[in-house]
Design a protein around this motif. Sequence first.
Motif, PDB file in Angstrom:
ATOM      1  N   ARG A  42      37.638  47.268  58.795  1.00  0.00           N
ATOM      2  CA  ARG A  42      38.587  46.443  58.041  1.00  0.00           C
ATOM      3  C   ARG A  42      38.283  46.432  56.540  1.00  0.00           C
ATOM      4  O   ARG A  42      37.160  46.634  56.110  1.00  0.00           O
ATOM      5  CB  ARG A  42      38.606  45.020  58.584  1.00  0.00           C
ATOM      6  N   SER A  43      39.319  46.126  55.801  1.00  0.00           N
ATOM      7  CA  SER A  43      39.243  46.024  54.342  1.00  0.00           C
ATOM      8  C   SER A  43      38.579  44.714  53.924  1.00  0.00           C
ATOM      9  O   SER A  43      38.669  43.708  54.622  1.00  0.00           O
ATOM     10  CB  SER A  43      40.666  46.078  53.783  1.00  0.00           C
ATOM     11  N   SER A  44      37.977  44.723  52.768  1.00  0.00           N
ATOM     12  CA  SER A  44      37.387  43.490  52.224  1.00  0.00           C
ATOM     13  C   SER A  44      38.469  42.472  51.870  1.00  0.00           C
ATOM     14  O   SER A  44      38.174  41.291  51.690  1.00  0.00           O
ATOM     15  CB  SER A  44      36.539  43.805  50.990  1.00  0.00           C
ATOM     16  N   LEU A  45      39.720  42.908  51.800  1.00  0.00           N
ATOM     17  CA  LEU A  45      40.825  41.994  51.503  1.00  0.00           C
ATOM     18  C   LEU A  45      41.070  41.007  52.642  1.00  0.00           C
ATOM     19  O   LEU A  45      41.838  40.070  52.497  1.00  0.00           O
ATOM     20  CB  LEU A  45      42.113  42.774  51.212  1.00  0.00           C
ATOM     21  N   THR A  46      40.422  41.227  53.777  1.00  0.00           N
ATOM     22  CA  THR A  46      40.607  40.351  54.941  1.00  0.00           C
ATOM     23  C   THR A  46      39.489  39.319  55.062  1.00  0.00           C
ATOM     24  O   THR A  46      39.293  38.743  56.129  1.00  0.00           O
ATOM     25  CB  THR A  46      40.662  41.176  56.238  1.00  0.00           C
ATOM     26  N   SER A  47      38.773  39.057  53.988  1.00  0.00           N
ATOM     27  CA  SER A  47      37.595  38.178  54.030  1.00  0.00           C
ATOM     28  C   SER A  47      37.888  36.792  54.587  1.00  0.00           C
ATOM     29  O   SER A  47      36.985  36.118  55.086  1.00  0.00           O
ATOM     30  CB  SER A  47      36.976  38.058  52.641  1.00  0.00           C
ATOM     31  N   PHE A  79      50.479  36.907  53.947  1.00  0.00           N
ATOM     32  CA  PHE A  79      49.862  35.862  54.768  1.00  0.00           C
ATOM     33  C   PHE A  79      48.387  35.672  54.423  1.00  0.00           C
ATOM     34  O   PHE A  79      47.903  34.539  54.356  1.00  0.00           O
ATOM     35  CB  PHE A  79      50.040  36.153  56.254  1.00  0.00           C
ATOM     36  N   LEU A  80      47.672  36.742  54.180  1.00  0.00           N
ATOM     37  CA  LEU A  80      46.262  36.628  53.794  1.00  0.00           C
ATOM     38  C   LEU A  80      46.125  35.937  52.438  1.00  0.00           C
ATOM     39  O   LEU A  80      45.249  35.089  52.256  1.00  0.00           O
ATOM     40  CB  LEU A  80      45.598  38.001  53.782  1.00  0.00           C
ATOM     41  N   ASN A  81      46.994  36.287  51.496  1.00  0.00           N
ATOM     42  CA  ASN A  81      46.980  35.630  50.181  1.00  0.00           C
ATOM     43  C   ASN A  81      47.239  34.134  50.319  1.00  0.00           C
ATOM     44  O   ASN A  81      46.615  33.320  49.639  1.00  0.00           O
ATOM     45  CB  ASN A  81      48.016  36.259  49.246  1.00  0.00           C
ATOM     46  N   ARG A  82      48.158  33.770  51.194  1.00  0.00           N
ATOM     47  CA  ARG A  82      48.469  32.359  51.405  1.00  0.00           C
ATOM     48  C   ARG A  82      47.276  31.639  52.026  1.00  0.00           C
ATOM     49  O   ARG A  82      46.927  30.534  51.615  1.00  0.00           O
ATOM     50  CB  ARG A  82      49.731  32.214  52.258  1.00  0.00           C
ATOM     51  N   LEU A  83      46.638  32.268  53.017  1.00  0.00           N
ATOM     52  CA  LEU A  83      45.463  31.659  53.650  1.00  0.00           C
ATOM     53  C   LEU A  83      44.335  31.464  52.636  1.00  0.00           C
ATOM     54  O   LEU A  83      43.680  30.419  52.630  1.00  0.00           O
ATOM     55  CB  LEU A  83      44.975  32.525  54.812  1.00  0.00           C
ATOM     56  N   LYS A  84      44.134  32.444  51.779  1.00  0.00           N
ATOM     57  CA  LYS A  84      43.067  32.347  50.767  1.00  0.00           C
ATOM     58  C   LYS A  84      43.311  31.187  49.810  1.00  0.00           C
ATOM     59  O   LYS A  84      42.369  30.597  49.292  1.00  0.00           O
ATOM     60  CB  LYS A  84      42.959  33.654  49.977  1.00  0.00           C
ATOM     61  N   ARG A  85      44.557  30.850  49.573  1.00  0.00           N
ATOM     62  CA  ARG A  85      44.901  29.759  48.649  1.00  0.00           C
ATOM     63  C   ARG A  85      45.051  28.413  49.358  1.00  0.00           C
ATOM     64  O   ARG A  85      45.406  27.421  48.731  1.00  0.00           O
ATOM     65  CB  ARG A  85      46.203  30.087  47.924  1.00  0.00           C
ATOM     66  N   GLY A  86      44.851  28.406  50.676  1.00  0.00           N
ATOM     67  CA  GLY A  86      45.006  27.162  51.431  1.00  0.00           C
ATOM     68  C   GLY A  86      46.457  26.771  51.641  1.00  0.00           C
ATOM     69  O   GLY A  86      46.752  25.619  51.941  1.00  0.00           O
ATOM     70  N   LEU A 142      48.235  45.906  63.898  1.00  0.00           N
ATOM     71  CA  LEU A 142      46.791  45.658  63.868  1.00  0.00           C
ATOM     72  C   LEU A 142      46.164  46.302  62.631  1.00  0.00           C
ATOM     73  O   LEU A 142      45.362  45.687  61.936  1.00  0.00           O
ATOM     74  CB  LEU A 142      46.128  46.194  65.137  1.00  0.00           C
ATOM     75  N   ILE A 143      46.559  47.538  62.366  1.00  0.00           N
ATOM     76  CA  ILE A 143      46.052  48.247  61.182  1.00  0.00           C
ATOM     77  C   ILE A 143      46.441  47.495  59.916  1.00  0.00           C
ATOM     78  O   ILE A 143      45.624  47.289  59.018  1.00  0.00           O
ATOM     79  CB  ILE A 143      46.568  49.698  61.150  1.00  0.00           C
ATOM     80  N   ALA A 144      47.697  47.054  59.840  1.00  0.00           N
ATOM     81  CA  ALA A 144      48.176  46.329  58.653  1.00  0.00           C
ATOM     82  C   ALA A 144      47.406  45.028  58.446  1.00  0.00           C
ATOM     83  O   ALA A 144      47.054  44.685  57.317  1.00  0.00           O
ATOM     84  CB  ALA A 144      49.668  46.037  58.783  1.00  0.00           C
ATOM     85  N   ALA A 145      47.139  44.304  59.525  1.00  0.00           N
ATOM     86  CA  ALA A 145      46.432  43.029  59.413  1.00  0.00           C
ATOM     87  C   ALA A 145      45.005  43.214  58.906  1.00  0.00           C
ATOM     88  O   ALA A 145      44.471  42.336  58.233  1.00  0.00           O
ATOM     89  CB  ALA A 145      46.417  42.312  60.764  1.00  0.00           C
ATOM     90  N   MET A 146      44.422  44.356  59.201  1.00  0.00           N
ATOM     91  CA  MET A 146      43.028  44.570  58.793  1.00  0.00           C
ATOM     92  C   MET A 146      42.883  45.490  57.588  1.00  0.00           C
ATOM     93  O   MET A 146      41.791  45.670  57.066  1.00  0.00           O
ATOM     94  CB  MET A 146      42.231  45.076  59.982  1.00  0.00           C
ATOM     95  N   ASN A 147      44.014  46.024  57.136  1.00  0.00           N
ATOM     96  CA  ASN A 147      44.035  46.855  55.933  1.00  0.00           C
ATOM     97  C   ASN A 147      45.305  46.552  55.147  1.00  0.00           C
ATOM     98  O   ASN A 147      46.176  47.409  54.996  1.00  0.00           O
ATOM     99  CB  ASN A 147      43.976  48.342  56.311  1.00  0.00           C
TER     100      ASN A 147
END
Length: 184
Positions: A42-47, A79-86, A142-147
Amino acid sequence: YLQEGTFLPETYLYIRGEGRKEFLLRMQKAMTITLNDLWNKRSSLTSVLNTPYEALILASIVERETSQGKERSKVAAVFLNRLKRGMRLQSDSTVVYGVSNRTGFLGRPLTKSDILTKNPYNSYIHHELPPGPISNPGRHSLIAAMNPSKTKDLYFVANGSGGHTFSSTLREHNKNVARWRRFK
């Protein structure tokens, strides 16, 4: 053993005499192997994701939000950006899953009361991922969610041609929503 999100939807060869249970276990094994393999790459963008299961949940939402292959990694990034911002995910697909008795199909447009309905899957109410997957995501989701794509986008809205228009500000998003409503 029939849990949402645990079956990898692919083309499988059916083995003569194989029972339903054995076949489903094979699909689950394929999901486990694929999920763990992608998690390890996975990418580090999924931290913000802590476990492969959380990545599976995100992928299931991506699967429901777009059928456009080229958009999947962008939807995951939003969605990941939104999660990172709460921020809340505010995914219509999670609302549909919750109010449709976990079938994922409503048969009618969402209403304001649907969006206000309290259930653990409603991402308009809760700030985190739902408690479980809302679909059986395919390999591409799955690939998109982790990359995910590297983007600052926080919003997307249907564009009327089967895809979505993405934006990084609420102001831009509201303009896109107004544009979409004119075409509806």
